[in-house]
Design an enzyme around this catalytic site. Structure first.
Site, PDB file in Angstrom:
ATOM      1  N   ARG A  98       0.824  -1.216   0.000  1.00 40.67           N
ATOM      2  CA  ARG A  98       0.000   0.000   0.000  1.00 40.67           C
ATOM      3  C   ARG A  98       0.852   1.258   0.000  1.00 40.67           C
ATOM      4  NH1 ARG A  98      -1.576  -4.021   3.211  1.00 40.67           N
ATOM      5  NH2 ARG A  98      -3.725  -4.758   3.270  1.00 40.67           N
ATOM      6  N   HIS A 185      -1.781   0.073   8.853  1.00 43.34           N
ATOM      7  CA  HIS A 185      -2.666  -0.720   7.984  1.00 43.34           C
ATOM      8  C   HIS A 185      -1.775  -1.185   6.845  1.00 43.34           C
ATOM      9  CE1 HIS A 185      -5.766  -2.184   5.396  1.00 43.34           C
ATOM     10  NE2 HIS A 185      -5.506  -1.276   4.474  1.00 43.34           N
TER      11      HIS A 185
HETATM   12  N1  LIG Z   1      -7.902   1.409   4.345  1.00 40.37           N
HETATM   13  C1  LIG Z   1      -8.407   0.261   3.958  1.00 40.37           C
HETATM   14  O1  LIG Z   1      -8.631  -0.652   4.767  1.00 40.37           O
HETATM   15  C2  LIG Z   1      -8.718   0.076   2.516  1.00 40.37           C
HETATM   16  C3  LIG Z   1      -8.357   1.062   1.639  1.00 40.37           C
HETATM   17  N2  LIG Z   1      -8.654   0.946   0.319  1.00 40.37           N
HETATM   18  C4  LIG Z   1      -8.229   2.052  -0.510  1.00 40.37           C
HETATM   19  O2  LIG Z   1      -9.363   2.867  -0.814  1.00 40.37           O
HETATM   20  C5  LIG Z   1      -9.144   3.551  -2.037  1.00 40.37           C
HETATM   21  C6  LIG Z   1     -10.332   3.352  -2.957  1.00 40.37           C
HETATM   22  O3  LIG Z   1     -10.399   2.018  -3.372  1.00 40.37           O
HETATM   23  P1  LIG Z   1     -11.434   1.584  -4.533  1.00 40.37           P
HETATM   24  O4  LIG Z   1     -12.773   2.110  -4.237  1.00 40.37           O
HETATM   25  O5  LIG Z   1     -11.242   0.140  -4.742  1.00 40.37           O
HETATM   26  O6  LIG Z   1     -10.816   2.391  -5.778  1.00 40.37           O
HETATM   27  P2  LIG Z   1     -11.516   2.684  -7.178  1.00 40.37           P
HETATM   28  O7  LIG Z   1     -10.425   2.838  -8.160  1.00 40.37           O
HETATM   29  O8  LIG Z   1     -12.604   1.678  -7.427  1.00 40.37           O
HETATM   30  O9  LIG Z   1     -12.235   4.091  -6.953  1.00 40.37           O
HETATM   31  C7  LIG Z   1     -11.539   5.279  -6.782  1.00 40.37           C
HETATM   32  C8  LIG Z   1     -12.442   6.402  -7.233  1.00 40.37           C
HETATM   33  O10 LIG Z   1     -11.796   7.644  -6.895  1.00 40.37           O
HETATM   34  C9  LIG Z   1     -12.099   8.556  -7.929  1.00 40.37           C
HETATM   35  N3  LIG Z   1     -11.162   9.663  -7.874  1.00 40.37           N
HETATM   36  C10 LIG Z   1      -9.852   9.674  -8.202  1.00 40.37           C
HETATM   37  N4  LIG Z   1      -9.332  10.894  -7.986  1.00 40.37           N
HETATM   38  C11 LIG Z   1     -10.333  11.671  -7.522  1.00 40.37           C
HETATM   39  C12 LIG Z   1     -10.423  13.037  -7.136  1.00 40.37           C
HETATM   40  N5  LIG Z   1      -9.364  13.846  -7.200  1.00 40.37           N
HETATM   41  N6  LIG Z   1     -11.620  13.496  -6.721  1.00 40.37           N
HETATM   42  C13 LIG Z   1     -12.701  12.691  -6.671  1.00 40.37           C
HETATM   43  N7  LIG Z   1     -12.664  11.396  -7.033  1.00 40.37           N
HETATM   44  C14 LIG Z   1     -11.507  10.884  -7.447  1.00 40.37           C
HETATM   45  C15 LIG Z   1     -12.016   7.716  -9.207  1.00 40.37           C
HETATM   46  O11 LIG Z   1     -12.675   8.342 -10.287  1.00 40.37           O
HETATM   47  C16 LIG Z   1     -12.688   6.427  -8.747  1.00 40.37           C
HETATM   48  O12 LIG Z   1     -14.081   6.452  -9.010  1.00 40.37           O
HETATM   49  C17 LIG Z   1      -7.823   2.987  -2.579  1.00 40.37           C
HETATM   50  O13 LIG Z   1      -6.768   3.863  -2.245  1.00 40.37           O
HETATM   51  C18 LIG Z   1      -7.673   1.669  -1.860  1.00 40.37           C
HETATM   52  O14 LIG Z   1      -6.350   1.215  -1.792  1.00 40.37           O
HETATM   53  C19 LIG Z   1      -9.362  -0.108  -0.178  1.00 40.37           C
HETATM   54  C20 LIG Z   1      -9.762  -1.117   0.671  1.00 40.37           C
HETATM   55  C21 LIG Z   1      -9.418  -1.145   2.067  1.00 40.37           C
HETATM   56  C1  LIG Z   2      -6.885  -2.746  -0.022  1.00 40.76           C
HETATM   57  C2  LIG Z   2      -6.565  -2.839   1.402  1.00 40.76           C
HETATM   58  O1  LIG Z   2      -5.867  -2.018   1.951  1.00 40.76           O
HETATM   59  C3  LIG Z   2      -7.084  -3.947   2.155  1.00 40.76           C
HETATM   60  O2  LIG Z   2      -8.056  -4.591   1.747  1.00 40.76           O
HETATM   61  O3  LIG Z   2      -6.531  -4.267   3.221  1.00 40.76           O
END
Ligand SMILES: NC(=O)C1=CN([C@@H]2O[C@H](COP(=O)(O)OP(=O)(O)OC[C@H]3O[C@@H](n4cnc5c(N)ncnc54)[C@H](O)[C@@H]3O)[C@@H](O)[C@H]2O)C=CC1
Ligand SMILES: CC(=O)C(=O)O
Length: 327
Positions: A98, A185
Site C-alpha cells: 500500500r 494498515h
Molecule cells: N484502508 C483500507 O482498509 C482500505 C483502503 N482501500 C483504498 O481505498 C481507495 C479506494 O479504493 P477503490 O474504491 O477500490 O478504488 P476505485 O479505483 O474503485 O475508486 C476510486 C475512485 O476515486 C475517484 N477519484 C480519483 N481521484 C479523484 C479526485 N481527485 N476526486 C474525486 N474522485 C476521485 C475515481 O474516479 C474512482 O471512481 C484505494 O486507495 C484503496 O487502496 C481499499 C480497501 C481497504
Molecule cells: C486494499 C486494502 O488495503 C485492504 O483490503 O486491506
C-alpha cells in the site's frame, strides 16, 4: 409539546469507486445518514450511482433519503466527509504494498482536502485511501482541523479479519472474539494477542483449556493470514470493498449517534506506546466530536517492539512526502 425534528445527518463521499459505493449502500441499509452526497472526478458515474442507490431506499428501513452527485460546495454543512478516492495510476497489485500508492495519492488527498475546506466544512474527515495512516496525517495537515476530527480506518479491517479468522478456527461467532490488530494498515500490522479474549476469557487461557481440540495455538500463522487475506480477495475480484465499508459505516455510526465506542482506527497518537506525534492504528473512543480519548492497553515487550517498527515505517513514509504537504 412536539419534539423538534432532529438535525439532518449529512455524509459526503469523495471517490465513488468500489469502496465509496459499498459505503454509501451500507449507510442506506443501516439507516445511518439522512443525506448522502457523492463526489467523483467522473460526475456521470457519481450521478448514475446515486440514482441506483436511491432505488435501494424503498426497501431500506426508512423512506426519506437525499442521495445525489455532489459538488464541493455541498460539503459546507456536512457532518462527515469520507475520502475513498484513489488516483487512476495508483494501482495496488503484485506485492499488495500500500505504501507504493503514496506518491500518486498524496496530491489527490491535498487537493481534495483543500477543496472541502474551501466550502467552509467544519465536521469530521474519515480517510480510507491508501496508504491510509500516512494519508490521514496528510489530510490532518492540509485541513488544519484538530487531530480529533481527522480519523483513518486504520486497522479496522485487519481487526475484522482477525476476529473472523479466529472465530472460524474456533468455530465460534466473531462477536465472541474481542481484541485488536494494531499499527500500520499494511505489512507491519500485528495482533495484540496479549489482549485478545474469547468471551471474557484470555485467548491463551482458552487455548490451554481446549488444547485437545486445537493443539498448540498457531498465533504466528493466524497473524500471517490476517495480513494476507486482503491480497487473496484482491486476486479474486480486483478490489476489497465490503469489509472496509462496514468498518467505515461503524465509525460513521459511532460519530452520528454519539456512541463513544472503542474502535481501532488510525488516530493521532500524541505520546503513548512509546510513539510520539504520529497517525497509526490504535484503539480510541469515538463519539460525536470524533476521537474522545486514546485507550491505553497493556502490551508485552514483543508487541511494543512491533508497534515501534510500524511507527518507524509510517514516520519515514510521511517524511518522504512532507514537502508536498507543506507546500
Ligand atoms: N484502508 C483500507 O482498509 C482500505 C483502503 N482501500 C483504498 O481505498 C481507495 C479506494 O479504493 P477503490 O474504491 O477500490 O478504488 P476505485 O479505483 O474503485 O475508486 C476510486 C475512485 O476515486 C475517484 N477519484 C480519483 N481521484 C479523484 C479526485 N481527485 N476526486 C474525486 N474522485 C476521485 C475515481 O474516479 C474512482 O471512481 C484505494 O486507495 C484503496 O487502496 C481499499 C480497501 C481497504
Ligand atoms: C486494499 C486494502 O488495503 C485492504 O483490503 O486491506
Amino acid at each position: 409539546m412536539i419534539a423538534a425534528p432532529s438535525r439532518t445527518k449529512k455524509v459526503m463521499i469523495v471517490g465513488d469507486g468500489a469502496v465509496g459505493s459499498a459505503y454509501a449502500h451500507s449507510l442506506i441499509t443501516l439507516d445511518i445518514a439522512d443525506e448522502i452526497g457523492i463526489i467523483d472526478l467522473d460526475r456521470a458515474k457519481a450521478h448514475a450511482d446515486a440514482l441506483d442507490l436511491r432505488h435501494a431506499v424503498p426497501y431500506a428501513p426508512v423512506a426519506a433519503k437525499k442521495i445525489y452527485a455532489a459538488d464541493y460546495a455541498d460539503c459546507a454543512d456536512a457532518d462527515i466527509v469520507a475520502i475513498t478516492a484513489n488516483a487512476p495510476a495508483a494501482v495496488l497489485d503484485g506485492d499488495f504494498d500500500r505504501l507504493r500508492l503514496l506518491g500518486k495519492n498524496v496530491s489527490v488527498m491535498t487537493s481534495i482536502t483543500r477543496s472541502v475546506m474551501e466550502s467552509g466544512f467544519d465536521g469530521i474527515f474519515l480517510v480510507v485511501s491508501n496508504p491510509v495512516d500516512v494519508l490521514t496525517r496528510v489530510v490532518a495537515a492540509a485541513s488544519g482541523l484538530p487531530p480529533s476530527r481527522v480519523i483513518g480506518t486504520g486497522t479496522l479491517v485487519e481487526t475484522s479479519r482477525m476476529r473472523t479468522i479466529l472465530a472460524d478456527y474456533l468455530d465460534l461467532h466473531p462477536a465472541n472474539v474481542h481484541g485488536y490488530v494494531l499499527g500500520e494498515h499494511g505489512e507491519s500490522a500485528f495482533t495484540a494477542w496479549s489482549n485478545v479474549s474469547i468471551g471474557s476469557l484470555p485467548i491463551r487461557e482458552w487455548m490451554r483449556h481446549n488444547a485437545g481440540a486445537y493443539g498448540i495455538a498457531p498465533f504466528d500463522e493466524l497473524d500471517r493470514r490476517v495480513r494476507e487475506i486482503g491480497f487473496d480477495i484482491f486476486r479474486g475480484k480486483g478490489n476489497t470493498s465490503y469489509g472496509v465499508a462496514g468498518g467505515l459505516a461503524r465509525v460513521t455510526t459511532a460519530i452520528l449517534r454519539d456512541e463513544n465506542v472503542i474502535l481501532p482506527v488510525s488516530a493521532h497518537v500524541e505520546d503513548a506506546y512509546q510513539i510520539r506525534d504520529l497517525y497509526i492504528g490504535v484503539p480510541v473512543v469515538v463519539g460525536r466530536a470524533g476521537v474522545r480519548e486514546l485507550v491505553h492497553l497493556y502490551l508485552d515487550d514483543d508487541e511494543l517492539a512491533q508497534y515501534a517498527r510500524s511507527a518507524e515505517i509510517l514516520r519515514a513514509s510521511y517524511d518522504s512526502v512532507r514537502d508536498a504537504v507543506d507546500r
